[in-house]
Every structure is written in C-alpha cells, then in structure tokens.
Design a protein around this motif. Structure first.
Motif, PDB file in Angstrom:
ATOM      1  N   TYR A  82      -5.593  -2.084  -2.596  1.00 19.52           N
ATOM      2  CA  TYR A  82      -6.211  -3.244  -1.948  1.00 19.52           C
ATOM      3  C   TYR A  82      -6.808  -2.770  -0.630  1.00 19.52           C
ATOM      4  O   TYR A  82      -6.167  -2.019   0.119  1.00 19.52           O
ATOM      5  CB  TYR A  82      -5.180  -4.347  -1.716  1.00 19.52           C
ATOM      6  N   LEU A  83      -8.018  -3.216  -0.340  1.00 22.23           N
ATOM      7  CA  LEU A  83      -8.784  -2.714   0.793  1.00 22.23           C
ATOM      8  C   LEU A  83      -8.872  -3.756   1.903  1.00 22.23           C
ATOM      9  O   LEU A  83      -8.589  -4.933   1.678  1.00 22.23           O
ATOM     10  CB  LEU A  83     -10.198  -2.342   0.329  1.00 22.23           C
ATOM     11  N   PRO A  84      -9.296  -3.360   3.111  1.00 22.96           N
ATOM     12  CA  PRO A  84      -9.501  -4.351   4.177  1.00 22.96           C
ATOM     13  C   PRO A  84     -10.503  -5.434   3.786  1.00 22.96           C
ATOM     14  O   PRO A  84     -10.422  -6.565   4.284  1.00 22.96           O
ATOM     15  CB  PRO A  84     -10.032  -3.495   5.339  1.00 22.96           C
ATOM     16  N   SER A  85     -11.423  -5.092   2.876  1.00 24.22           N
ATOM     17  CA  SER A  85     -12.434  -6.057   2.442  1.00 24.22           C
ATOM     18  C   SER A  85     -12.107  -6.669   1.081  1.00 24.22           C
ATOM     19  O   SER A  85     -12.990  -7.223   0.411  1.00 24.22           O
ATOM     20  CB  SER A  85     -13.814  -5.384   2.381  1.00 24.22           C
ATOM     21  N   SER A  86     -10.851  -6.575   0.650  1.00 26.83           N
ATOM     22  CA  SER A  86     -10.484  -7.068  -0.682  1.00 26.83           C
ATOM     23  C   SER A  86     -10.571  -8.582  -0.799  1.00 26.83           C
ATOM     24  O   SER A  86     -11.028  -9.113  -1.808  1.00 26.83           O
ATOM     25  CB  SER A  86      -9.060  -6.625  -1.049  1.00 26.83           C
ATOM     26  N   ASP A 220      -3.025  10.173  -0.063  1.00 24.11           N
ATOM     27  CA  ASP A 220      -4.166   9.254  -0.081  1.00 24.11           C
ATOM     28  C   ASP A 220      -4.377   8.660   1.310  1.00 24.11           C
ATOM     29  O   ASP A 220      -3.408   8.316   2.003  1.00 24.11           O
ATOM     30  CB  ASP A 220      -3.921   8.113  -1.068  1.00 24.11           C
ATOM     31  N   PRO A 221      -5.627   8.477   1.734  1.00 23.13           N
ATOM     32  CA  PRO A 221      -5.885   7.813   3.021  1.00 23.13           C
ATOM     33  C   PRO A 221      -5.399   6.371   2.988  1.00 23.13           C
ATOM     34  O   PRO A 221      -5.381   5.737   1.922  1.00 23.13           O
ATOM     35  CB  PRO A 221      -7.420   7.867   3.140  1.00 23.13           C
ATOM     36  N   SER A 222      -4.993   5.842   4.131  1.00 19.48           N
ATOM     37  CA  SER A 222      -4.544   4.452   4.184  1.00 19.48           C
ATOM     38  C   SER A 222      -5.680   3.487   3.871  1.00 19.48           C
ATOM     39  O   SER A 222      -5.457   2.412   3.313  1.00 19.48           O
ATOM     40  CB  SER A 222      -3.935   4.139   5.555  1.00 19.48           C
ATOM     41  N   ASP A 223      -6.893   3.839   4.251  1.00 17.71           N
ATOM     42  CA  ASP A 223      -8.086   3.072   3.856  1.00 17.71           C
ATOM     43  C   ASP A 223      -8.947   4.022   3.033  1.00 17.71           C
ATOM     44  O   ASP A 223      -9.752   4.776   3.572  1.00 17.71           O
ATOM     45  CB  ASP A 223      -8.833   2.562   5.085  1.00 17.71           C
ATOM     46  N   ILE A 224      -8.782   3.980   1.726  1.00 20.40           N
ATOM     47  CA  ILE A 224      -9.404   4.972   0.859  1.00 20.40           C
ATOM     48  C   ILE A 224     -10.915   4.805   0.757  1.00 20.40           C
ATOM     49  O   ILE A 224     -11.640   5.771   0.483  1.00 20.40           O
ATOM     50  CB  ILE A 224      -8.752   4.926  -0.540  1.00 20.40           C
ATOM     51  N   LEU A 225     -11.423   3.591   1.008  1.00 20.07           N
ATOM     52  CA  LEU A 225     -12.871   3.368   0.945  1.00 20.07           C
ATOM     53  C   LEU A 225     -13.275   2.325   1.987  1.00 20.07           C
ATOM     54  O   LEU A 225     -13.448   1.145   1.669  1.00 20.07           O
ATOM     55  CB  LEU A 225     -13.296   2.914  -0.457  1.00 20.07           C
TER      56      LEU A 225
END
Length: 289
Positions: A82-86, A220-225
């Motif tokens: 799940y992303l910041p923009s999810s 994995d990065p905490s914000d992968i994309l």
C-alpha cells in the motif's frame, strides 16, 4: 512512433515481467522504476483495454505470458505494497482500500495461470519496524481499524484456499498483540527491514516462536514507488496519460522452483489510476485458462 489514443482509460496496469532478464538495472533501489520504463517503452507492441472498467493493461515485452505448467513444482510468494497515494477516499485519505487485495490477486493469477499463492504478505504504508516503540505512535486507532478491514479481505481469500499463508511486514511485538486480539486468521509471517543490522531483537524472536510466526528480513524501500518517481517514469517514456495518474498499489511476486530452491521468476505488477477513477472495485478471483 506516436502513442495509441487511450480514450476513456482511467486505470493503468503495468507488468514488469521477469526483472532478472533485464540487464539495465543499476541498483536494487532503481529496480522497479527501471523495469516500468522498459515496459512502457514497448507499449506500442502490445496492450489490452477493458472498456467496461476503463483499464489499460500493458504486458512486459520480456515474458508477456509466463504460465506455470506444473503448479506443484513451484512456490509462489506475493507482497502487496500500500502506497502513500493508495487511498481514493476524501473522508479518510490514509485508509488502505481492501479491494486492492482481490485486484492484485486477480492480475497475478491471470499472469501466471494459477489459482492460489503459497504466501501473501501485505505492507501497510507508513509502518516502520522499531521494537522499542512500545506506544506505537505511528499507528493511531483509525489507521489500525483500516488495517483490520484489509485483513478481513485477506482472511476471506485464505478460507477460499486462494492464499495458503498470510503475512505482514514491519510488525513489532506491540502491533502483533493488538492485531491478534481482533483478527480470526493470524499472520504466520513477519517480514522486517532491519536496516543493515544482522540481528533481530531478542524479544521479537521470542514472541515469534511463541506464536508460530516466521520472521523474515527484506530490503524493500518503505515507499517502493513514490508518486514523483512514477511521474518521472511516465514522462521519460512520453506516456500520454501523465499528470492525472497516481500509483495505487504495487504487487511484488517471486516464483521459486522447489526442488532446486532457485528463483525462476521475479517481477512486479503496478496499478495506477486518475483522481476521478473508481479504483475501489473487486474482481471475481478466477484464473485465466
């Protein structure tokens, strides 16, 4: 070469294909962005539009069809980010939509020609592993309730034998204690980024043994994309739908050959949509034969 006109498209699904076949990746950090560019540069050669949902699907040019012949020979792990923009909710902009579970499973099942995954791990945006953070200050009650709603969706797929083992990422002992009190199917995997440290905290190891939780490490990065990275990818490839698209979820998957313990395929699926698109929809979870 000019791009096709993607009329009425408001959601885009991008497949990276097998990242191990792509030689232009400089670092692990750049892996996803580089592979997305590779796919988008070849959008002219192959794409599919679902007019009823307004979805554009762009397969990878490296392995557009990777169907597993004997499912029992492989172990498949998937991790949903799940992303910041999810979130697409104006009322609760940090809420992770549960429907992304069925969306990501559907596209993975269709890609690999399978009916279940062995392990499914979910990462909730913003969670960081800090075993000393006993007050769990970065997980407020509203966020916690939203996580539980996502987990209920995962539990339904577990009961229907679409997922054999459920997992989480960056869960501390404190988070587990709260979580296990309210869920019916407990996580059996905890994937932790130890930030260069080789050893996990002793109290976390003890808690995991007590509750039969497998502890795994990852990088994995905490914000992968990040949205800015995604926008850069779109602009670099001159993709016609740019400023309107936001990345909603990323699914990372790996296919392991059991008898050799070798990873045969590793890739990503990315879903993006416009701000006005209806991104909160579910697929019937059936494989494409």
């Amino acid at each position: 070469m000019s791009f096709p006109k993607f009329l009425d498209v408001n959601k885009v699904i991008i497949y990276t294909g097998n990242v191990m076949k792509q030689a232009n990746i400089n670092t692990f950090k750049d892996e996803l962005a580089s592979c997305l560019e590779n796919t988008l540069k070849n959008v002219h050669s192959s794409f599919h539009i679902d007019q009823s949902r307004g979805i554009l699907e762009i397969p990878s040019p490296f392995d557009p069809s990777y169907k597993l012949k004997d499912r029992n020979d492989f172990e498949i792990t998937a991790k949903l980010f799940y992303l910041p923009s999810s979130s697409t909710s104006s009322d609760n902009p940090s809420a992770p939509p549960p429907s992304y579970i069925s969306q990501s499973l559907h596209h993975l099942f269709c890609l690999l020609g399978i009916t279940y995954v062995d392990s499914f791990i979910v990462y909730f945006n913003g969670l960081l592993f800090d075993d000393q953070d006993q007050d769990d200050s970065n997980l407020v009650m509203n966020d916690f309730d939203a996580l539980v709603e996502v987990w209920k969706e995962l539990e339904s797929h577990y009961r229907n034998d679409k997922i054999k083992k459920l997992g989480v990422s960056e869960f501390t002992k404190n988070r587990f204690e709260r979580f296990l009190d309210v869920v019916e199917v407990p996580p059996k995997i905890d994937q932790i980024n130890v930030k260069g440290c080789c050893d996990l905290p002793s109290q976390m190891i003890g808690y995991a043994k007590e509750h039969d939780i497998e502890l795994l490490t990852h990088r994995d990065p905490s914000d992968i994309l990040p949205s800015t990275t995604f926008q850069k990818v779109l602009k670099n490839t001159k993709f016609p739908i740019t400023s309107e698209l936001l990345p909603r979820w990323v699914l990372k998957y790996s296919v392991l050959i059991k008898c050799r313990e070798v990873v045969a395929n590793k890739g990503y699926i990315v879903m993006s949509s416009t701000t006005t698109a209806d991104s909160d929809f579910k697929y019937p979870i059936e494989p494409t034969l």
